[in-house]
Design a protein around this motif. Structure first.
Motif, PDB file in Angstrom:
ATOM      1  N   GLU A 156      15.208  26.934 -39.863  1.00 48.63           N
ATOM      2  CA  GLU A 156      15.284  25.747 -40.721  1.00 48.63           C
ATOM      3  C   GLU A 156      16.360  25.908 -41.793  1.00 48.63           C
ATOM      4  OE1 GLU A 156      12.347  23.005 -43.559  1.00 48.63           O
ATOM      5  OE2 GLU A 156      11.647  24.906 -42.678  1.00 48.63           O
ATOM      6  N   ALA A 208       5.384  27.435 -30.750  1.00 48.79           N
ATOM      7  CA  ALA A 208       6.527  27.495 -31.657  1.00 48.79           C
ATOM      8  C   ALA A 208       7.645  26.547 -31.203  1.00 48.79           C
ATOM      9  CB  ALA A 208       7.054  28.929 -31.721  1.00 48.79           C
ATOM     10  N   PRO A 267       3.005  38.396 -34.024  1.00 46.60           N
ATOM     11  CA  PRO A 267       2.922  37.110 -34.737  1.00 46.60           C
ATOM     12  C   PRO A 267       3.723  36.037 -34.014  1.00 46.60           C
ATOM     13  CG  PRO A 267       4.508  38.522 -35.839  1.00 46.60           C
ATOM     14  CD  PRO A 267       3.966  39.325 -34.674  1.00 46.60           C
ATOM     15  N   SER A 268       3.533  34.805 -34.433  1.00 40.40           N
ATOM     16  CA  SER A 268       4.329  33.705 -33.889  1.00 40.40           C
ATOM     17  C   SER A 268       5.733  33.742 -34.500  1.00 40.40           C
ATOM     18  CB  SER A 268       3.653  32.370 -34.203  1.00 40.40           C
ATOM     19  OG  SER A 268       3.523  32.212 -35.613  1.00 40.40           O
ATOM     20  N   PRO A 269       6.711  33.212 -33.804  1.00 42.69           N
ATOM     21  CA  PRO A 269       8.079  33.249 -34.327  1.00 42.69           C
ATOM     22  C   PRO A 269       8.207  32.578 -35.690  1.00 42.69           C
ATOM     23  CG  PRO A 269       8.078  32.620 -32.021  1.00 42.69           C
ATOM     24  CD  PRO A 269       6.648  32.617 -32.447  1.00 42.69           C
ATOM     25  N   ASP A 270       8.987  33.174 -36.526  1.00 42.95           N
ATOM     26  CA  ASP A 270       9.223  32.638 -37.863  1.00 42.95           C
ATOM     27  C   ASP A 270      10.332  31.585 -37.779  1.00 42.95           C
ATOM     28  OD1 ASP A 270       9.289  32.164 -40.530  1.00 42.95           O
ATOM     29  OD2 ASP A 270      10.242  34.069 -41.091  1.00 42.95           O
ATOM     30  N   LEU A 271       9.997  30.356 -38.154  1.00 46.27           N
ATOM     31  CA  LEU A 271      10.945  29.261 -38.079  1.00 46.27           C
ATOM     32  C   LEU A 271      11.714  29.049 -39.383  1.00 46.27           C
ATOM     33  CD1 LEU A 271       8.818  26.600 -36.136  1.00 46.27           C
ATOM     34  CD2 LEU A 271      10.378  28.327 -35.219  1.00 46.27           C
ATOM     35  N   ALA A 272      11.404  29.825 -40.394  1.00 40.05           N
ATOM     36  CA  ALA A 272      12.076  29.645 -41.686  1.00 40.05           C
ATOM     37  C   ALA A 272      13.589  29.921 -41.594  1.00 40.05           C
ATOM     38  CB  ALA A 272      11.415  30.521 -42.747  1.00 40.05           C
ATOM     39  N   HIS A 293       7.235  31.069 -26.311  1.00 37.55           N
ATOM     40  CA  HIS A 293       6.286  30.750 -27.387  1.00 37.55           C
ATOM     41  C   HIS A 293       6.204  29.233 -27.466  1.00 37.55           C
ATOM     42  CE1 HIS A 293       5.687  34.799 -29.120  1.00 37.55           C
ATOM     43  NE2 HIS A 293       6.955  35.008 -28.764  1.00 37.55           N
ATOM     44  N   TYR A 344       9.219  23.666 -33.503  1.00 35.28           N
ATOM     45  CA  TYR A 344      10.665  23.594 -33.731  1.00 35.28           C
ATOM     46  C   TYR A 344      11.202  22.206 -33.382  1.00 35.28           C
ATOM     47  CZ  TYR A 344      15.660  24.370 -33.164  1.00 35.28           C
ATOM     48  OH  TYR A 344      17.026  24.257 -33.263  1.00 35.28           O
TER      49      TYR A 344
END
Length: 355
Positions: free
Chosen positions: A214, A271, A206-211, A268, A275
């Motif tokens: 943030e 991503a 999957p793509s990196p999780d930015l949660a 990525h 970001y």
């Protein structure tokens, strides 16, 4: 003048100093003579006035005389004499050119610093002027042996143990305890043994999780505003307010840059662009200070995000729809920092190439 009457009855006068010659015998001065005994010449003085009689204790001491060494030799007496002289005797000063350490058996009157290092005389290095560097054995002579223990030798890292085959727990629970480095090493070893799994892993990645990123930025930004004064009568953007929030501003800037570097290293690129837009909004929400030098860290954050965006645009393979979205967002970001114009121009050039 009174006259003296004579036996014949007549009066005759006499000089005033007529009787002085009769008294001259008492005024005669005898020549100096050596005094043999003062008591003979001054019989009126008491006998113990000029030379008092010695006391009984003093007479006993005089009769005793000087202490003499015994005729027969005794080791105990010799030991006491040697120890007595070694303590009482003052050590002679060192002659010039002789650098011998002080003897430990002699009690010296010195400063506390000298007394502390007295026992470590062997470890005291000489000054550069006193060291003979022409001697080959000089480095071995002046090796210091510090009483403080040095850093322990680095132990060889033990081989990491693999998970026991008898482990019955779920796999995802075991993976949570591993660090990112351990997970990367494990997947690399598996794909090396089974090359056919690499393509399948790429499809499922999957793509990196930015949660989480943030969430951390939001927490650090809230710390900046919590540190500002709450009184209505004081300014929240002056120099005193900045001094209170400067520590939190530095932590915020450090996190913004470090998180962006991790995404750039992972390559990525989509991503990374997401970001940049996310972190830009948080940097924009930070206070703008009255004193322009205080806004330096804010500008540094904008400049770092601009570099991340440019790197993603150059190395990433982005489709047209994504580039159009990037172009619209970059145009709204120009008002915050003029550095972002370079990314906008590069995006517009890529859109022209795709036509």
């Amino acid at each position: 003048m009174e006259g003296a009457q004579t036996p014949e009855g007549g009066r005759r006068t006499r000089a005033a100093l007529a009787e002085i010659p009769a008294r001259l015998d008492r005024l005669r001065v005898t020549p100096l003579q050596a005094l043999t005994n003062t008591r003979d010449l001054s019989p009126g003085l008491p006998p113990g006035y000029l030379s008092p009689a010695p006391s009984p204790d003093e007479m006993l001491i005089q009769q005793r005389g000087r202490k003499r060494l015994p005729v027969t030799w005794s080791p105990d007496i010799e030991f006491k004499r040697s120890s007595f002289h070694s303590v009482v005797r003052t050590p002679p000063k060192n002659s010039p050119g002789r650098h011998s350490p002080p003897k430990l058996g002699v009690t010296l009157r010195s400063t506390p610093r000298k007394r502390l290092i007295l026992g470590d005389a062997e470890r005291i290095p000489l000054t550069p002027e006193k060291i003979d560097f022409t001697d080959i054995s000089t480095p071995q002579k002046f090796k210091l042996s510090s009483p403080v223990k040095g850093t322990p030798p680095i132990k060889r890292a033990r081989l990491e143990k693999t998970l026991d085959a008898d482990f019955k727990g779920p796999l995802d629970t075991a993976l949570k305890g591993l660090s990112p480095t351990q997970l990367i090493s494990m997947i690399r070893n598996i794909t090396h043994k089974h090359p056919e799994l690499e393509q399948e892993i790429r499809k499922e990645m999957p793509s990196p999780d930015l949660a989480p990123l943030e969430e951390k930025l939001s927490y650090l930004k809230s710390n900046i505003f919590k540190s500002l004064p709450t009184s209505r009568l004081t300014s929240k953007t002056d120099s005193p307010a900045y001094s209170r929030a400067s520590t939190h501003i530095s932590a915020f800037k450090k996190t913004v840059i470090e998180q962006g570097k991790v995404l750039v290293e992972s390559q990525h690129w989509e991503a990374v662009i997401q970001y940049v837009f996310l972190a830009w909004s948080y940097v924009k929400a930070t206070p703008v200070w009255d004193n322009q030098p205080h806004n330096t860290q804010r500008k540094q954050c904008f400049r770092a995000l601009t570099n991340f965006c440019m790197m993603a645009l150059k190395k990433g393979v982005l489709n047209r729809s994504l580039l159009l979205d990037v172009q619209d967002k970059l145009q709204s970001m120009v008002a915050d920092s003029e550095d972002i114009q370079s990314c906008l121009k590069y995006t517009q050039g890529n859109l022209k190439d795709l036509l």
